[in-house]
Design an enzyme around this catalytic site. Structure first.
Site, PDB file in Angstrom:
ATOM      1  N   HIS A 332      -2.111  -6.502  -3.731  1.00  0.00           N
ATOM      2  CA  HIS A 332      -3.058  -6.058  -2.700  1.00  0.00           C
ATOM      3  C   HIS A 332      -4.486  -6.076  -3.237  1.00  0.00           C
ATOM      4  CE1 HIS A 332      -3.885  -2.016  -4.364  1.00  0.00           C
ATOM      5  NE2 HIS A 332      -2.589  -1.970  -4.689  1.00  0.00           N
ATOM      6  N   CYS A 350       1.215  -1.644  -8.881  1.00  0.00           N
ATOM      7  CA  CYS A 350       0.914  -2.806  -8.047  1.00  0.00           C
ATOM      8  C   CYS A 350       0.176  -3.882  -8.834  1.00  0.00           C
ATOM      9  CB  CYS A 350       0.071  -2.395  -6.841  1.00  0.00           C
ATOM     10  SG  CYS A 350       0.968  -1.366  -5.653  1.00  0.00           S
TER      11      CYS A 350
END
Length: 430
Positions: A332, A350
Site C-alpha cells: 500500500h 506491510c
C-alpha cells in the site's frame, strides 16, 4: 463467500487435497438403458482362450438405504470396459451423468434428490463383444440437519494473475478422515491442459495449483460437487458450485528482497521497474514466501484501536491497498515512510511504497498476481492467505488426501523462498 475487506485484522486461518483434474467422460445418461438381465456374460461371443473373465461389481449394494445425494455408481470391472450407465428415478426419469476418466464410477451431473429411490443399470463389454449387465436399486437419505458451506474464489467476469490458485474455504472444519472424499468431488479442467493437485492448508481451506504458474491465457473451470458429500462430524456439503477463472494474457510478478529493500517488477518475465520498499520492523516483520494478491482496495482504513491485545494501536486512511494475507499484510501507499523506503523497515508487516509507486502497482496488477518476499524474520503461515505457492511442489503434494500419480512427482523446479529466522509452525489441522 466474499473476500474479507476489514483492513489490518487477522481473519481466522483457514489443509491439503489432490489430483490431476478429475475429468469426466460421457457415458450414456440420455440414451435408452438396456433392460434388466442377470449379471452373466451374454452368449453373443465366446470368451477368447486365456482372456481374463469378464466380471462386473456395482455399488451401492442392492436395496441400500440412506445414501448421500452425492452417491456415485461404482463400477469394478475385469476383462472389459464400461459401455453404458443408465440411472433412473422412481418415475422412470433419466439422470444425467458421466464416468470418471479412470472408470471407477459414474458421477451424476447434479445432486440426486433427497429421500428418493433410484435404479442404476451398468453394461460392460470385452474386446470380443461379450457383455455383462447388472442393476442395483437404492434410496437416498433425507435432508441433513447439519451442513458445511463452501466458498469458491473464482468468478467468470474477472481476469486473474498467473498465480491464482483455485481456493475453497469451508464454514466448518473438515476432519482428516473426510478429506479424501471431499477431494474426489472437486473437478478441475484447464485449457490449455496443465497438471494440478488439491492440497489442504488447514481444516478450513483447500487449494489447487500446478507445479508452475498457470500459462497466460489459461481458462480454469471448476465444479465443486459437494452437496450431500459427507464432511465429517455428521455434516454434509450444502450445495454444488461451479466457477470459471480466466488467467490474464500478461504475466505480472513482483519480487522483494529484504536485504536490498527493493521490489523488482516483471512483465512477461522482463524487468520493467525497480522501486524502494519498507517492510515490517523486527517486532512486526513481513512474511517471507510467495504470496498472492487477494483483494484490491482503492481506499480503506486500517483500524486496530479496538484490539485490546495490541499495544501499538492506530487508525489511518490508506490508499492503493492490495491484500496479501488474512493477518493484515498489504502492499500500500505509505507517504509517511518514503524517507525510510529502500533503507530500513518501519511498517507493521506491510510492504510500504510511495504514493506514486503504489498507484503504479495498483493499476498494473490483478488478483492472483504473485509477490515473492525473501529474507525477513518469519515465513508466512499456511492458510494465512492463499499460500499455495509458498511451499515447493513436493511439499504441496504432501497436503493431498489422495494418492499422487507418479507422473506428477518431481515436476516443480522452483524452491520456496526461505526466511532468515526459524519459520513459524504450521497451522494444526482441526
Amino acid at each position: 463467500m466474499s473476500l474479507r475487506n476489514t483492513a489490518r485484522r487477522g481473519a481466522a486461518a483457514m489443509v491439503l487435497a489432490v489430483l490431476m483434474p478429475l475429468a469426466l467422460t460421457a457415458c450414456s445418461g440420455d440414451d435408452e438403458g438396456p433392460a434388466f438381465v442377470s449379471a452373466t456374460p451374454s452368449a453373443a461371443a465366446a470368451p477368447q482362450a486365456g482372456a481374463e473373465p469378464l466380471t462386473l461389481a456395482v455399488t451401492p449394494a442392492e436395496a441400500a438405504k440412506n445414501q448421500p445425494v452425492s452417491t456415485e455408481i461404482g463400477t469394478k470391472v475385469t476383462g472389459g470396459t464400461v459401455q453404458t450407465v443408465t440411472v433412473t428415478d422412481s418415475s422412470g426419469g433419466k439422470v444425467a451423468g458421466a464416468m470418471r476418466a479412470d472408470g471407477s464410477s459414474w458421477v451424476p451431473s447434479k445432486p440426486l434428490k433427497y429421500g428418493k429411490a433410484y435404479k442404476a443399470t451398468v453394461v460392460v463389454a470385452d474386446a470380443g463383444g461379450q457383455t455383462v449387465e447388472k442393476s442395483t436399486s437404492f434410496t437416498t437419505m433425507g435432508r441433513p440437519s447439519k451442513k458445511t458451506g463452501a466458498g469458491l474464489y473464482l468468478f467468470a467476469e474477472r481476469e486473474y494473475g498467473v498465480a491464482m490458485p483455485v481456493v475453497i474455504e469451508f464454514t466448518s472444519p473438515v476432519p482428516v478422515s473426510a478429506r479424501a472424499g471431499v477431494e474426489r468431488r472437486l473437478f478441475v479442467t484447464t485449457d490449455p491442459p496443465q497438471p494440478g493437485v488439491w492440497s489442504w492448508s488447514s481444516s478450513l481451506q483447500v487449494m489447487y495449483r500446478g507445479p508452475e504458474f498457470w500459462q497466460t491465457g489459461t481458462k480454469i473451470t471448476v465444479r465443486a460437487a459437494l452437496e450431500g458429500v459427507p464432511m465429517g462430524n455428521g455434516r454434509y456439503g450444502d450445495k454444488d458450485q461451479k466457477g470459471v477463472g480466466n488467467i490474464s494474457t500478461t504475466k505480472i510478478e513482483m519480487k522483494v528482497d529484504n536485504a536490498t529493500k527493493q521490489m523488482q517488477v516483471f512483465k512477461n518475465d522482463n524487468l520493467v521497474k525497480t522501486l524502494p520498499v519498507s517492510l515490517g520492523k523486527k517486532t512486526t516483520p513481513s512474511s517471507s514466501g510467495t504470496l498472492v494478491v487477494m483483494d484490491k482496495l482503492r481506499k480503506t482504513v486500517f483500524d486496530t484501536t479496538d484490539d485490546p491485545g495490541n499495544v501499538d494501536r492506530y487508525r489511518v486512511d490508506i490508499e492503493y491497498a492490495q491484500r496479501l494475507t488474512w493477518g493484515g499484510e498489504y502492499i500500500h501507499a505509505a507517504p509517511w515512510s518514503v524517507q525510510h523506503q529502500g533503507k530500513r523497515n518501519v511498517s507493521h508487516g506491510c510492504v510500504n511504497v510511495s504514493m506514486a509507486n503504489a498507484q503504479y502497482l495498483f493499476n498494473l496488477t490483478r488478483i492472483g498476481d504473485p509477490i515473492t518476499i525473501k529474507g525477513t524474520e518469519r515465513t508466512v503461515r499456511p492458510a494465512n492467505g492463499w499460500t499455495a505457492w509458498s511451499v515447493t511442489w513436493d511439499q504441496f503434494l504432501k497436503g493431498s488426501a489422495l494418492p499422487i500419480p507418479p507422473e506428477l512427482t518431481g515436476l516443480g523446479s522452483t524452491p520456496a523462498p526461505s526466511a532468515s529466522a526459524t519459520p513459524q509452525p504450521s497451522v494444526s489441522p482441526s
